[in-house]
Write a protein that holds these residues in place. Sequence first.
Motif, PDB file in Angstrom:
ATOM      1  N   SER A  58      20.203   1.469   5.800  1.00  0.00           N
ATOM      2  CA  SER A  58      19.302   0.605   6.570  1.00  0.00           C
ATOM      3  C   SER A  58      17.896   1.156   6.444  1.00  0.00           C
ATOM      4  O   SER A  58      17.696   2.364   6.486  1.00  0.00           O
ATOM      5  CB  SER A  58      19.723   0.585   8.049  1.00  0.00           C
ATOM      6  OG  SER A  58      21.073   0.195   8.185  1.00  0.00           O
ATOM      7  N   VAL A  59      16.922   0.263   6.301  1.00  0.00           N
ATOM      8  CA  VAL A  59      15.538   0.685   6.083  1.00  0.00           C
ATOM      9  C   VAL A  59      14.619  -0.028   7.063  1.00  0.00           C
ATOM     10  O   VAL A  59      14.712  -1.238   7.233  1.00  0.00           O
ATOM     11  CB  VAL A  59      15.069   0.400   4.640  1.00  0.00           C
ATOM     12  CG1 VAL A  59      13.662   0.951   4.434  1.00  0.00           C
ATOM     13  CG2 VAL A  59      16.032   0.991   3.644  1.00  0.00           C
ATOM     14  N   LYS A  60      13.784   0.763   7.739  1.00  0.00           N
ATOM     15  CA  LYS A  60      12.678   0.211   8.523  1.00  0.00           C
ATOM     16  C   LYS A  60      11.397   0.698   7.878  1.00  0.00           C
ATOM     17  O   LYS A  60      11.086   1.877   7.954  1.00  0.00           O
ATOM     18  CB  LYS A  60      12.766   0.670   9.979  1.00  0.00           C
ATOM     19  CG  LYS A  60      13.882  -0.011  10.759  1.00  0.00           C
ATOM     20  CD  LYS A  60      13.840   0.371  12.226  1.00  0.00           C
ATOM     21  CE  LYS A  60      14.923  -0.353  13.011  1.00  0.00           C
ATOM     22  NZ  LYS A  60      14.901  -0.017  14.438  1.00  0.00           N
ATOM     23  N   ALA A  61      10.679  -0.228   7.235  1.00  0.00           N
ATOM     24  CA  ALA A  61       9.486   0.152   6.479  1.00  0.00           C
ATOM     25  C   ALA A  61       8.236  -0.386   7.154  1.00  0.00           C
ATOM     26  O   ALA A  61       8.222  -1.515   7.640  1.00  0.00           O
ATOM     27  CB  ALA A  61       9.564  -0.384   5.049  1.00  0.00           C
ATOM     28  N   ARG A  62       7.194   0.453   7.211  1.00  0.00           N
ATOM     29  CA  ARG A  62       5.889  -0.009   7.679  1.00  0.00           C
ATOM     30  C   ARG A  62       5.235  -0.776   6.541  1.00  0.00           C
ATOM     31  O   ARG A  62       4.843  -0.192   5.531  1.00  0.00           O
ATOM     32  CB  ARG A  62       5.020   1.186   8.073  1.00  0.00           C
ATOM     33  CG  ARG A  62       5.511   1.887   9.320  1.00  0.00           C
ATOM     34  CD  ARG A  62       5.212   1.087  10.540  1.00  0.00           C
ATOM     35  NE  ARG A  62       5.694   1.748  11.755  1.00  0.00           N
ATOM     36  CZ  ARG A  62       5.591   1.246  12.963  1.00  0.00           C
ATOM     37  NH1 ARG A  62       5.027   0.051  13.108  1.00  0.00           N
ATOM     38  NH2 ARG A  62       6.049   1.884  14.015  1.00  0.00           N
ATOM     39  N   ALA A  63       5.126  -2.112   6.675  1.00  0.00           N
ATOM     40  CA  ALA A  63       4.617  -2.949   5.584  1.00  0.00           C
ATOM     41  C   ALA A  63       3.102  -2.916   5.586  1.00  0.00           C
ATOM     42  O   ALA A  63       2.452  -3.637   6.313  1.00  0.00           O
ATOM     43  CB  ALA A  63       5.102  -4.387   5.735  1.00  0.00           C
ATOM     44  N   LYS A  64       2.558  -2.021   4.775  1.00  0.00           N
ATOM     45  CA  LYS A  64       1.108  -1.981   4.599  1.00  0.00           C
ATOM     46  C   LYS A  64       0.754  -2.818   3.383  1.00  0.00           C
ATOM     47  O   LYS A  64       0.590  -2.325   2.279  1.00  0.00           O
ATOM     48  CB  LYS A  64       0.638  -0.543   4.445  1.00  0.00           C
ATOM     49  CG  LYS A  64       0.804   0.295   5.703  1.00  0.00           C
ATOM     50  CD  LYS A  64       0.182   1.644   5.526  1.00  0.00           C
ATOM     51  CE  LYS A  64       0.280   2.474   6.807  1.00  0.00           C
ATOM     52  NZ  LYS A  64      -0.330   3.791   6.653  1.00  0.00           N
ATOM     53  N   THR A  65       0.655  -4.110   3.587  1.00  0.00           N
ATOM     54  CA  THR A  65       0.402  -5.009   2.461  1.00  0.00           C
ATOM     55  C   THR A  65      -1.081  -5.232   2.295  1.00  0.00           C
ATOM     56  O   THR A  65      -1.884  -4.977   3.191  1.00  0.00           O
ATOM     57  CB  THR A  65       1.091  -6.362   2.689  1.00  0.00           C
ATOM     58  OG1 THR A  65       0.567  -6.944   3.888  1.00  0.00           O
ATOM     59  CG2 THR A  65       2.599  -6.170   2.839  1.00  0.00           C
ATOM     60  N   LYS A  66      -1.431  -5.738   1.100  1.00  0.00           N
ATOM     61  CA  LYS A  66      -2.803  -6.160   0.823  1.00  0.00           C
ATOM     62  C   LYS A  66      -2.840  -7.664   1.061  1.00  0.00           C
ATOM     63  O   LYS A  66      -2.387  -8.440   0.216  1.00  0.00           O
ATOM     64  CB  LYS A  66      -3.182  -5.825  -0.608  1.00  0.00           C
ATOM     65  CG  LYS A  66      -3.095  -4.319  -0.918  1.00  0.00           C
ATOM     66  CD  LYS A  66      -3.364  -4.048  -2.376  1.00  0.00           C
ATOM     67  CE  LYS A  66      -3.240  -2.561  -2.684  1.00  0.00           C
ATOM     68  NZ  LYS A  66      -3.427  -2.271  -4.116  1.00  0.00           N
ATOM     69  N   PRO A  67      -3.303  -8.115   2.241  1.00  0.00           N
ATOM     70  CA  PRO A  67      -3.167  -9.518   2.621  1.00  0.00           C
ATOM     71  C   PRO A  67      -3.822 -10.479   1.633  1.00  0.00           C
ATOM     72  O   PRO A  67      -3.356 -11.596   1.454  1.00  0.00           O
ATOM     73  CB  PRO A  67      -3.834  -9.575   4.006  1.00  0.00           C
ATOM     74  CG  PRO A  67      -4.686  -8.356   4.077  1.00  0.00           C
ATOM     75  CD  PRO A  67      -4.020  -7.316   3.252  1.00  0.00           C
ATOM     76  N   GLU A  69       0.844  -1.189   0.000  1.00  0.00           N
ATOM     77  CA  GLU A  69       0.000   0.000   0.000  1.00  0.00           C
ATOM     78  C   GLU A  69       0.882   1.242   0.000  1.00  0.00           C
ATOM     79  O   GLU A  69       1.972   1.253   0.571  1.00  0.00           O
ATOM     80  CB  GLU A  69      -0.929   0.003   1.217  1.00  0.00           C
ATOM     81  CG  GLU A  69      -2.022  -1.059   1.097  1.00  0.00           C
ATOM     82  CD  GLU A  69      -3.115  -0.865   2.123  1.00  0.00           C
ATOM     83  OE1 GLU A  69      -2.963   0.029   2.975  1.00  0.00           O
ATOM     84  OE2 GLU A  69      -4.106  -1.599   2.085  1.00  0.00           O
ATOM     85  N   TRP A  70       0.377   2.277  -0.635  1.00  0.00           N
ATOM     86  CA  TRP A  70       1.135   3.524  -0.821  1.00  0.00           C
ATOM     87  C   TRP A  70       0.371   4.698  -0.220  1.00  0.00           C
ATOM     88  O   TRP A  70      -0.840   4.607  -0.040  1.00  0.00           O
ATOM     89  CB  TRP A  70       1.370   3.740  -2.329  1.00  0.00           C
ATOM     90  CG  TRP A  70       2.121   2.607  -2.952  1.00  0.00           C
ATOM     91  CD1 TRP A  70       1.612   1.458  -3.466  1.00  0.00           C
ATOM     92  CD2 TRP A  70       3.537   2.515  -3.087  1.00  0.00           C
ATOM     93  NE1 TRP A  70       2.604   0.651  -3.918  1.00  0.00           N
ATOM     94  CE2 TRP A  70       3.809   1.268  -3.713  1.00  0.00           C
ATOM     95  CE3 TRP A  70       4.613   3.355  -2.760  1.00  0.00           C
ATOM     96  CZ2 TRP A  70       5.094   0.846  -3.999  1.00  0.00           C
ATOM     97  CZ3 TRP A  70       5.884   2.936  -3.061  1.00  0.00           C
ATOM     98  CH2 TRP A  70       6.128   1.694  -3.669  1.00  0.00           C
ATOM     99  N   PRO A  71       1.047   5.794   0.130  1.00  0.00           N
ATOM    100  CA  PRO A  71       2.473   6.075  -0.067  1.00  0.00           C
ATOM    101  C   PRO A  71       3.369   5.313   0.908  1.00  0.00           C
ATOM    102  O   PRO A  71       2.903   4.868   1.951  1.00  0.00           O
ATOM    103  CB  PRO A  71       2.582   7.584   0.189  1.00  0.00           C
ATOM    104  CG  PRO A  71       1.456   7.877   1.105  1.00  0.00           C
ATOM    105  CD  PRO A  71       0.342   6.958   0.693  1.00  0.00           C
ATOM    106  N   PHE A  72       4.659   5.206   0.585  1.00  0.00           N
ATOM    107  CA  PHE A  72       5.637   4.512   1.403  1.00  0.00           C
ATOM    108  C   PHE A  72       5.804   5.227   2.738  1.00  0.00           C
ATOM    109  O   PHE A  72       5.869   6.442   2.812  1.00  0.00           O
ATOM    110  CB  PHE A  72       6.985   4.460   0.666  1.00  0.00           C
ATOM    111  CG  PHE A  72       8.134   4.016   1.537  1.00  0.00           C
ATOM    112  CD1 PHE A  72       8.228   2.693   1.971  1.00  0.00           C
ATOM    113  CD2 PHE A  72       9.111   4.911   1.936  1.00  0.00           C
ATOM    114  CE1 PHE A  72       9.280   2.298   2.771  1.00  0.00           C
ATOM    115  CE2 PHE A  72      10.168   4.508   2.734  1.00  0.00           C
ATOM    116  CZ  PHE A  72      10.261   3.195   3.158  1.00  0.00           C
TER     117      PHE A  72
END
Length: 492
Positions: free
Chosen positions: A478-487, A398-401
Motif C-alpha cells: 500500500s502506498v500513500k504518496a505526497r503528489a507534488k505535481t506540476k499543475p 516533482e522529485w524526490p519522491f
Amino acid sequence: MATSNNGTYGGYSCNFVTGKPRDEYQCHICTLVARDPQQVTCCSNIYCKSCLDTLKEKGQRFTCPTCRSSLEGKYFKDGRVERGIKLLKVYCTNTDSGCQWMGTIKDIDTHLIICPYQVIHCTNKCGEKFRRDAWWAHITINCPKRQAQCTYCLQKGPHQLITSRSHLNKCPDLPIQCSNEGCDEKIPRRSLASHNETCPKAIVPCDYSNIGCNERIIREELEIHNDEAITIHLQLTTRQMQLTNEKLQDTNEVLQEKSEKLKETNEELKETNEMLKETIEELQKTNKKLQKTNEKLHETNVELQETNEDLQLAKKTIQSLQAALQEQKNLLTVSKKVFKVSQCTQRKKGWWGPGFYTSPGGYKMSLRVDPYGNGDGKGTHIACYIYLEAGEYDDTLEWPFQGVVTIELLNQLEDKNHEKYIIAFDQLVPDESRQRVFKGENSKGWGTHHFIPCSKIMYDAAKKCQYLKDDSLYFRVSVKARAKTKPWLAST
C-alpha cells in the motif's frame, strides 16, 4: 604451501619423518600432500580444496587438470585419504632453526601456535619480525612502540614519546635548577613559581621601598640590610611623615571650603524642596484624573482583546480548514496491490515484482523480495525492498519522491496476524533511493534486511497463522504518496 591475496592455499609443505608420502596423497595441482583432500569423479585423482577453489575463481572453464573433464559438481571430500594424511608424521617447519618437535600433520598447526622457533610479528605493530621466544625481550626492551612510564610525572605512553624532548620540555614534575644565583636546589617545574617566592637567594626589594629605599637585596640578607640601614630608614620615615602632614593640612583647608559650599547648597535645597512639595500636590490631583481615564481605557482594551481573540480563533479555524483541504488534495492513496511469490524455497536469487503505479498519474515502483535474506540478515530473515522505476507521468511529478509505503506478508489462513513493515520515504532516506529514475537506469532500493525471521513463516497453530503455504508467499503493498505535481503540466 602457497599464499594468495585471499590467504593460504595449497597442500602441506612439510618434512616427513618416513620420507616421501604415498602418491595417492599428492595434490595434482600444487604437487604437495593435499590439504582438505577432494576426489574428482572423472579420474579419481586427489586435489586440495583450496587449489580447486582457486582454479574455479580464475573465471575460465572449470575442468580437471589431468583429464580435462568438467568438474562442476563432480568432486567430493575424500575422508579416507584425509584420515591417512592427518596420521602422517612430520617434523616442525622450524627444524632448521633448532626445533626438535615431531608429530602428526593434524597437530602441526596447534604446535606452531606455541613453537618458540616460529617467526611472528610484533604485537605492538612496529613492523619487526622475530622468533616467538624473543617476543618478551622485544616488547619490553627493544620495541620502539613499547609502553613506558615517565619517571617524574608517571605519565604512560609509547616509549618514543615519553622519552622525547617534547615531553620533557613540558613535564610538570621534571626537576629544574633554580635560576637564582647561588641556589643549588632543583624543583619540579610546577613548583618553580612558589619556590621563587621563598628562595633565600632571590633578589627582592627593601621592606621600606614604599617610603623611598631603592635597594634590592638577596632575601637571606634582608634582615642584615634593615639593621645596617636603620638610620636611613628612620630619616626616610620622618621625611615621609612630614610630607604626609603637609598634605593633610592642605586637605583640611580644602575640606573647610567645601563645607561652606555645602551649607549654601543645603539652603538652596530646602527652598527647592518646598517647591517640589507644591508640585507633588498638583501632580497627585492630576494622577487621580488620569487613573479614572485609565480605568475607562482598560475597560475598552478588554473589549478589544476579546474581539481580537475571536478574530484570531476564526483565522486559525480558516487556516486549519485550508491546510486540511490542501492535504487532501496532495494525498493520493493507491489501491492495495497483492503479489504472489511462488517457489520460494527453490529461489537462490531475489524475486522482482511487476511495476505498478501509486495512483492514476502517479509514481511507478516495484517490490523486490529475497526469500533467503540479504546483508546481515542473509540465511536468517526474509528481506524486502521498494524500487522506484521510470514511469509515464514522471515529467508531471516533482522529485524526490515523498510518501509512506506499507509492505505486508499475508497470513494465508485468515485475514489477521499479517506481518507489516512501514517505509517512510522522507529526508532520512538517502536521496538516491528517492530520486527520479530515467529509462535504462538502475535505481537503488530501500527497505529492510530483517522483514521477518525465516523461522516464523511456517505454520503456527497457536496463532492460526501460516505465511508460507504451497511453497508460496503473498505480499500486499500500500502506498500513500505526497503528489507534488506540476499543475501546468498535469492539467494538459
